[in-house]
Motif scaffolding. Sequence first.
Motif, PDB file in Angstrom:
ATOM      1  N   SER A 342       0.989  -0.943   0.225  1.00 18.67           N
ATOM      2  CA  SER A 342       0.081  -0.096   0.383  1.00 18.67           C
ATOM      3  C   SER A 342       1.196   1.396   0.114  1.00 18.67           C
ATOM      4  N   GLN A 360      -7.171   7.249  -5.123  1.00 21.50           N
ATOM      5  CA  GLN A 360      -7.527   5.281  -4.696  1.00 21.50           C
ATOM      6  C   GLN A 360      -8.198   5.323  -6.194  1.00 21.50           C
ATOM      7  N   GLN A 361      -8.841   6.245  -6.725  1.00 23.59           N
ATOM      8  CA  GLN A 361     -10.071   5.869  -7.834  1.00 23.59           C
ATOM      9  C   GLN A 361      -8.571   5.297  -9.389  1.00 23.59           C
ATOM     10  N   MET A 364      -5.762   2.440  -8.166  1.00 20.13           N
ATOM     11  CA  MET A 364      -6.371   1.443  -8.185  1.00 20.13           C
ATOM     12  C   MET A 364      -7.298   1.130  -9.041  1.00 20.13           C
ATOM     13  N   ILE A 385      -2.846  -0.130  -2.891  1.00 19.90           N
ATOM     14  CA  ILE A 385      -3.232   0.496  -1.801  1.00 19.90           C
ATOM     15  C   ILE A 385      -3.451   1.261  -2.149  1.00 19.90           C
ATOM     16  N   ILE A 386      -4.167   2.421  -2.174  1.00 17.08           N
ATOM     17  CA  ILE A 386      -3.710   3.780  -1.864  1.00 17.08           C
ATOM     18  C   ILE A 386      -4.646   4.118  -1.195  1.00 17.08           C
ATOM     19  N   TRP A 387      -4.218   4.891   0.005  1.00 19.81           N
ATOM     20  CA  TRP A 387      -4.865   5.179   1.768  1.00 19.81           C
ATOM     21  C   TRP A 387      -4.213   6.990   1.752  1.00 19.81           C
TER      22      TRP A 387
END
Length: 554
Positions: A342, A360-361, A364, A385-387
């Motif tokens: 991530s 995120q969009q 991912m 995973i982007i957060w």
Amino acid sequence: MSEHFAGSCNEQQSRTNLPAWSQLEQHATKMREATLRELFDADPDRAAAFGIQDLGMYADFAKNRINAETLTLLTELADQCGLREKMAAMFGGEKINISEDRAVLHTALRAPRETTINVDGGNVVPEVHEVLEKMAGFATAVRSRTWRGHTGEPIRNVINIGIGGSDLGPRMAYQALRPFADRNLHLEFVSNIDGADFVEATQGLDPAETLFIVSSKSWRTLETLTNAATAREWVLAAFDGDASSIASHFVAVSTNTEGVPEFGIDPANMFGFWDWVGGRYSLDSAVGLSLMVAIGPENFIEMLGGFHDVDEHFRTAPLERNIPALMGLISVWYNNFLGAESQAVLPYSHYLAHLPAYLQQLEMESNGKHVTVSGAPVDYQTGQIIWGQPGTNGQHAFYQLLHQGTKLVPCDFIAVVEPFSDLAHQHDLLNANVFAQTEGLAFGRTEQELRDAGSPEEQIPHRVCKGNQPTTTLLLDRLDPRSLGTLIALYEHKVFTEGVIWDVDSFDQWGVELGKLLADTIAEELTADSVPSMDHDGSTTELIRRYRTGRGRE
């Protein structure tokens, strides 16, 4: 199929067989043992070697677990994957979206008027500027209060109805550019099919002063059309069912020339875009109409200038000084060679609160792929995973894991030099936290340092921070329309770089379709008058049965 994207796949079945990939695997065995403390001790001038001042920002890559050899090998990998050739294919309008046989030309949306970019034998740039001019005319009419509702009232409320890229982009950018927005216009965004979203967005608003911008390229997106239909009924209820009111209170961003008029929207108030613009890359198209209304055409054009600045930088800068390319290559380094799963994006700006969700969009949906462009299964990890969350809030939430947890989480810190408000002392404190966090994550706190500071011996194991957590810091001179365009385009081209290295199509999103198809069937089963015959697994069938029971349908 574009020869640039097809050829390398036919010749090279897996990226793992490339010489640079193998060399990076060997190099990673050494770098796993190296710490940032050791890297800085060995090269105190790392900041000069791994810092880039360009595009109205300073990009600090020095606190990454890399050295000169790492970057050499990563740029060799980029060359062996044909990154430069594939950049040229994208900018040249070739159909690099292989599975949909489409060009990928979000870069054309911000190209200067005199540019020529041909798709299927025609220059698309004049069409882009024609739409921009139409958008500007509409935005000016709303902002000057000359656009009137059904009863002659000027528009004071604008509600953007969309989902995915048609929501996340304008929503994020509006929040980012609030200081540049007309404060006498009230903007809301409705995306969720949960009716509460619409109810809360329209709470207390006067339909006579409210305009809806419905954004759906196909005019078939379930969530968007459901919310648009609800909005239509809301307007009709206010005007005694007079269907002629719709034309004064709705405009459309779409390419469906049949569905839009059927809804009641005047075709003259339909703003089009093209199949070579993907939803998550569409903020700078007509999808950004609500943003242009908020900040004005001049500021919107200035934002496009920031996008274009990065396009030119990405296209021409050498890879070792190319900010988005380095962001992408370093991401690959952590994902594929050091085992990170991530990445955190941590903007230290209230105005950039929605940036992590937007990215995120972008990342991912683009690179969450399990096959190559030729359809062969990949045998390595692709999208991360982007957060994230704005600082300093995140420091009191998840930074504990970053400092003392067991996971490798590369972090992007985004900071701004110039404050927007008169509370300059708070801005100084905000950025003190940025620099402190990147230093703390890099170097940690040792047992000896704790003893020297007088910590109780029994607490020392609990207070040690091992450090060696990598960070990239993007220090923007200011946050304004141009720098926002710059920031977004950096991540767009970062994603492109990753996709080329992973040999995936970053511009389709077939995985999104499955849930939609299943939901269509289940929606009918949930609302059927009699108990339907269902063909699901036992768990799904039981959930449907219990929901129907709870709704009094059996």
